[in-house]
Write an enzyme that holds these catalytic residues in place. Structure first.
Site, mmCIF file in Angstrom:
data_model
loop_
_atom_site.group_PDB
_atom_site.id
_atom_site.type_symbol
_atom_site.label_atom_id
_atom_site.label_comp_id
_atom_site.label_asym_id
_atom_site.label_seq_id
_atom_site.Cartn_x
_atom_site.Cartn_y
_atom_site.Cartn_z
ATOM 1 N N ASP A 37 31.756 38.887 32.366
ATOM 2 C CA ASP A 37 32.684 39.390 33.386
ATOM 3 C C ASP A 37 33.308 40.688 32.896
ATOM 4 O O ASP A 37 33.683 40.812 31.725
ATOM 5 C CB ASP A 37 33.761 38.337 33.677
ATOM 6 C CG ASP A 37 34.507 38.611 34.965
ATOM 7 O OD1 ASP A 37 34.345 37.827 35.922
ATOM 8 O OD2 ASP A 37 35.260 39.604 35.024
ATOM 9 N N ASN A 95 35.071 29.907 42.771
ATOM 10 C CA ASN A 95 36.119 30.223 43.735
ATOM 11 C C ASN A 95 35.498 30.335 45.122
ATOM 12 O O ASN A 95 34.437 30.937 45.286
ATOM 13 C CB ASN A 95 36.798 31.539 43.354
ATOM 14 C CG ASN A 95 37.535 31.450 42.024
ATOM 15 O OD1 ASN A 95 38.105 30.413 41.703
ATOM 16 N ND2 ASN A 95 37.503 32.521 41.246
ATOM 17 N N VAL A 104 33.992 38.346 45.408
ATOM 18 C CA VAL A 104 32.620 38.842 45.575
ATOM 19 C C VAL A 104 31.845 37.798 46.386
ATOM 20 O O VAL A 104 31.686 36.655 45.931
ATOM 21 C CB VAL A 104 31.928 39.087 44.211
ATOM 22 C CG1 VAL A 104 30.503 39.578 44.419
ATOM 23 C CG2 VAL A 104 32.712 40.100 43.379
ATOM 24 N N HIS A 108 28.982 32.555 42.643
ATOM 25 C CA HIS A 108 28.880 32.687 41.189
ATOM 26 C C HIS A 108 29.765 31.643 40.551
ATOM 27 O O HIS A 108 30.785 31.234 41.102
ATOM 28 C CB HIS A 108 29.298 34.087 40.734
ATOM 29 C CG HIS A 108 30.592 34.543 41.326
ATOM 30 N ND1 HIS A 108 30.691 35.003 42.622
ATOM 31 C CD2 HIS A 108 31.842 34.572 40.815
ATOM 32 C CE1 HIS A 108 31.953 35.301 42.875
ATOM 33 N NE2 HIS A 108 32.670 35.043 41.797
ATOM 34 N N HIS A 110 31.986 30.885 37.184
ATOM 35 C CA HIS A 110 32.609 31.446 35.979
ATOM 36 C C HIS A 110 32.443 30.444 34.840
ATOM 37 O O HIS A 110 32.705 29.246 35.017
ATOM 38 C CB HIS A 110 34.110 31.666 36.183
ATOM 39 C CG HIS A 110 34.465 32.640 37.272
ATOM 40 N ND1 HIS A 110 34.932 33.912 37.013
ATOM 41 C CD2 HIS A 110 34.436 32.530 38.622
ATOM 42 C CE1 HIS A 110 35.186 34.533 38.159
ATOM 43 N NE2 HIS A 110 34.904 33.715 39.152
HETATM 44 P P1 AMP Z 1 35.627 35.883 42.082
HETATM 45 O O1 AMP Z 1 37.040 36.391 42.137
HETATM 46 O O2 AMP Z 1 35.508 34.411 41.801
HETATM 47 O O3 AMP Z 1 34.854 36.307 43.314
HETATM 48 O O4 AMP Z 1 34.962 36.551 40.816
HETATM 49 C C1 AMP Z 1 34.431 37.836 40.826
HETATM 50 C C2 AMP Z 1 34.376 38.270 39.389
HETATM 51 O O5 AMP Z 1 33.494 39.369 39.293
HETATM 52 C C3 AMP Z 1 35.715 38.729 38.810
HETATM 53 O O6 AMP Z 1 36.069 37.897 37.710
HETATM 54 C C4 AMP Z 1 35.452 40.170 38.395
HETATM 55 O O7 AMP Z 1 36.115 40.528 37.207
HETATM 56 C C5 AMP Z 1 33.940 40.166 38.226
HETATM 57 N N1 AMP Z 1 33.315 41.470 38.368
HETATM 58 C C6 AMP Z 1 33.544 42.407 39.328
HETATM 59 N N2 AMP Z 1 32.748 43.464 39.130
HETATM 60 C C7 AMP Z 1 31.991 43.206 38.036
HETATM 61 C C8 AMP Z 1 30.982 43.912 37.322
HETATM 62 N N3 AMP Z 1 30.570 45.134 37.706
HETATM 63 N N4 AMP Z 1 30.443 43.342 36.225
HETATM 64 C C9 AMP Z 1 30.852 42.121 35.825
HETATM 65 N N5 AMP Z 1 31.789 41.390 36.454
HETATM 66 C C10 AMP Z 1 32.357 41.922 37.545
#
Ligand code: AMP
Length: 122
Positions: A37, A95, A104, A108, A110
């Site tokens: 992340d 989430n 996003v 995914h 975590h």
């Molecule tokens: P969520 O809030 O569960 O949708 O998680 C999205 C995650 O994607 C967050 O923890 C961000 O820090 C991570 N994230 C966003 N952009 C990137 C990226 N370019 N590379 C790696 N992680 C990312």
């Protein structure tokens, strides 16, 4: 990877899968990709994503999604093992939607570990 709906913009994570955006990749197979992340919330914070987009867990349906999600969870545990988290433990988080903190729209999981994680989560 063939995209069925070319008119839909690629998700951020599809761009990482396609190597259009750089990421620190820790595991890959034909179904999933795992990478660190960009904004880690623990000493080890890895995301594992299915290569075929499921927008969120609330929209997962049918045997194909069941199969890829089963694989994703098994591989999440394997990634955690490889990163040395098996002994002390770790947390897997998915989430879903605004209240769940999803940012996003590409499902995914975590993988968080390397410190004591409090409960309940914030
Ligand atoms: P969520 O809030 O569960 O949708 O998680 C999205 C995650 O994607 C967050 O923890 C961000 O820090 C991570 N994230 C966003 N952009 C990137 C990226 N370019 N590379 C790696 N992680 C990312």
């Amino acid at each position: 990877m063939v995209r069925l709906y070319q008119e839909i913009p690629m998700t951020l994570f599809e761009k990482i899968i396609a190597r259009q955006i750089p990421a620190d990749i820790v595991y890959e197979d034909n179904l999933v990709l795992a990478f660190r992340d960009i904004n880690p919330q623990a000493p080890i914070h890895v995301l594992i994503v299915p290569k075929r987009v499921i927008p969120r867990i609330g929209e997962a349906t049918g045997p194909a999604d069941q199969s890829v999600l089963g694989h994703l969870l098994v591989q999440a545990a394997e990634v955690a093992r490889r990163l040395g988290l098996a002994e002390n433990g770790y947390r897997l988080v998915i989430n879903n939607g605004p209240d769940g903190g999803e940012t996003v729209p590409h499902l995914h999981c975590h993988i968080l570990g390397g410190r004591l994680l409090c409960w309940p989560p914030g």
